[in-house]
Write a protein that holds these residues in place. Sequence first.
Motif, short mmCIF file in Angstrom:
data_model
loop_
_atom_site.label_atom_id
_atom_site.label_comp_id
_atom_site.label_asym_id
_atom_site.label_seq_id
_atom_site.Cartn_x
_atom_site.Cartn_y
_atom_site.Cartn_z
N THR A 331 25.01 38.95 32.51
CA THR A 331 24.30 38.11 31.55
C THR A 331 24.99 38.13 30.19
N GLU A 332 25.40 39.32 29.75
CA GLU A 332 26.08 39.44 28.45
C GLU A 332 27.41 38.72 28.44
N ALA A 333 27.99 38.50 29.62
CA ALA A 333 29.27 37.78 29.72
C ALA A 333 29.07 36.29 29.97
N GLY A 334 27.82 35.82 29.94
CA GLY A 334 27.57 34.38 30.10
C GLY A 334 27.32 33.93 31.51
N LEU A 335 26.99 34.86 32.43
CA LEU A 335 26.69 34.51 33.82
C LEU A 335 25.21 34.76 34.07
N ARG A 336 24.49 33.71 34.42
CA ARG A 336 23.04 33.79 34.58
C ARG A 336 22.66 33.95 36.05
N LEU A 337 21.89 35.00 36.35
CA LEU A 337 21.37 35.19 37.71
C LEU A 337 20.24 34.20 37.96
N PHE A 338 20.32 33.42 39.06
CA PHE A 338 19.23 32.50 39.37
C PHE A 338 18.63 32.75 40.75
N ALA A 339 19.24 33.58 41.57
CA ALA A 339 18.66 33.91 42.88
C ALA A 339 19.35 35.14 43.42
N GLN A 340 18.65 35.84 44.31
CA GLN A 340 19.26 36.99 45.00
C GLN A 340 18.47 37.25 46.25
N THR A 341 19.15 37.79 47.27
CA THR A 341 18.48 38.07 48.53
C THR A 341 19.26 39.12 49.32
N HIS A 342 18.65 39.58 50.40
CA HIS A 342 19.34 40.41 51.39
C HIS A 342 19.52 39.54 52.63
N LEU A 343 20.76 39.19 52.94
CA LEU A 343 21.06 38.31 54.05
C LEU A 343 21.02 39.05 55.39
N THR A 344 20.92 38.29 56.46
CA THR A 344 20.93 38.88 57.80
C THR A 344 22.16 39.75 58.01
N TYR A 345 23.31 39.32 57.45
CA TYR A 345 24.57 40.01 57.70
C TYR A 345 24.95 40.96 56.57
N ASN A 346 24.03 41.16 55.61
CA ASN A 346 24.21 42.23 54.63
C ASN A 346 23.82 43.56 55.25
N ARG A 347 24.44 44.61 54.76
CA ARG A 347 24.03 45.97 55.14
C ARG A 347 23.40 46.61 53.92
N HIS A 348 24.01 47.69 53.38
CA HIS A 348 23.50 48.28 52.14
C HIS A 348 24.06 47.47 50.97
N GLU A 349 23.58 46.25 50.84
CA GLU A 349 24.12 45.35 49.83
C GLU A 349 23.17 44.17 49.67
N PHE A 350 23.29 43.51 48.53
CA PHE A 350 22.51 42.31 48.24
C PHE A 350 23.47 41.22 47.81
N THR A 351 23.08 39.97 48.06
CA THR A 351 23.88 38.83 47.63
C THR A 351 23.23 38.22 46.40
N LEU A 352 24.00 38.16 45.30
CA LEU A 352 23.52 37.63 44.04
C LEU A 352 24.15 36.26 43.80
N PHE A 353 23.36 35.34 43.27
CA PHE A 353 23.84 34.00 42.94
C PHE A 353 23.72 33.82 41.43
N LEU A 354 24.86 33.60 40.78
CA LEU A 354 24.88 33.43 39.33
C LEU A 354 25.57 32.09 39.00
N GLU A 355 25.35 31.62 37.80
CA GLU A 355 26.08 30.44 37.35
C GLU A 355 26.52 30.65 35.91
N LYS A 356 27.65 30.03 35.57
CA LYS A 356 28.19 30.14 34.23
C LYS A 356 27.38 29.26 33.30
N ARG A 357 26.99 29.81 32.18
CA ARG A 357 26.18 29.06 31.22
C ARG A 357 26.92 27.83 30.76
N ARG A 358 26.19 26.73 30.62
CA ARG A 358 26.81 25.46 30.22
C ARG A 358 27.03 25.45 28.72
#
Length: 358
Positions: A331-358
């Motif tokens: 966030t401090e670098a200008g990347l905004r988190l808008f979603a996150q989940t644990h996918l079927t093929y994730n193990r000890h990990e999460f998938t984060l979805f971010l976007e660069k601030r406009r």
Amino acid sequence: MSDPVSTPAPAAWLVRIPEIFEGIAKEVLARFGATSHTRLGLDFYSIKTTTPKLIQQSEAAKFARWNLPLDHSWPCNPQKMDGFIEKAAQTLLKKFGDRSPQGIFVGLLNPTSPDPYYRGLASNLRGRLLTLFPKLTAGTVEAQNPGSETLFCVVGKEGLFCGMQSPRASNGFYPGGSKYIDQDSPDTISRAGAKIAEALHYLLMYRPAMPERSHWLELGACPGGMTSELLSRGQFVTAIDKAPLDKRLNNRPGLKFAHVDVAEYEPAPKAYYDAMLSDLNGPPEESIDHIIRLSGPLKPGGLVVFTLKVPRIETVDEPCALFRRIVQTATEAGLRLFAQTHLTYNRHEFTLFLEKRR
């Protein structure tokens, strides 16, 4: 005299906590305010809670792949019941017919079971329901409006469990939240291809699909499972890794490979990217720093798909604290988190979805 404070009646809810988090499942359910719970299938839980908003809004929500209000529960053994499909279909019509679901989808309490009976039962039940609910607007999973209510059902030897909620609120388009990807093809390079395929499917709940010929910068691409999946979708990929890619990717159109450590990579002058992808191993603090350092050429509004690798998951608090640190750094670098989940093929990990601030 003041009126006594009324206690909300417990709400019935269905949550799916992936089997890999089984060791902390009771702690997660306690964070949801569960006053009781019953395990259903491999990793579903039927719970009662007076604070259902915590299932979607608490920090522990990241450990629940999918959730659904239990508007209808029928504990039974369908395999031993005559006329189960017709009885279930007529009951659901009476209960949900006037609520106008956009679609109806039926899944399994044990989705990976090799037993074909319940898979066929789910398909046949949905087929009957489609004849009773003729005005549905979403005929396929990905035709759903992410913000409109769907009638979701899951069935297994424990019975039938149904409710209505939007895919976005449930955290998935499918009943149970999983999109299973065929990995038996001889062209499959690694399971990571299924991971990015499911991630892009999940992403449709929040933004349109990436147009063809979008340019991705992929960090830590070896052996190339994700690279191959992106190329098959008509994407352009600049892949970076100090290890070589699978030889099946040699001379693939749309691919540029930088055979170098990510820490040493420098983007070409005037380079630009529509999206970035990181499935790097190693400390997550280093991985997010690589993303930030290389995000200069990422266009405003550009996508970042980031796999947050968690060293161990023994409590709820430790991975949540790591998650907060990584998100704050981004966030401090200008990347905004808008979603996150644990996918079927994730193990000890999460998938984060971010976007660069406009």
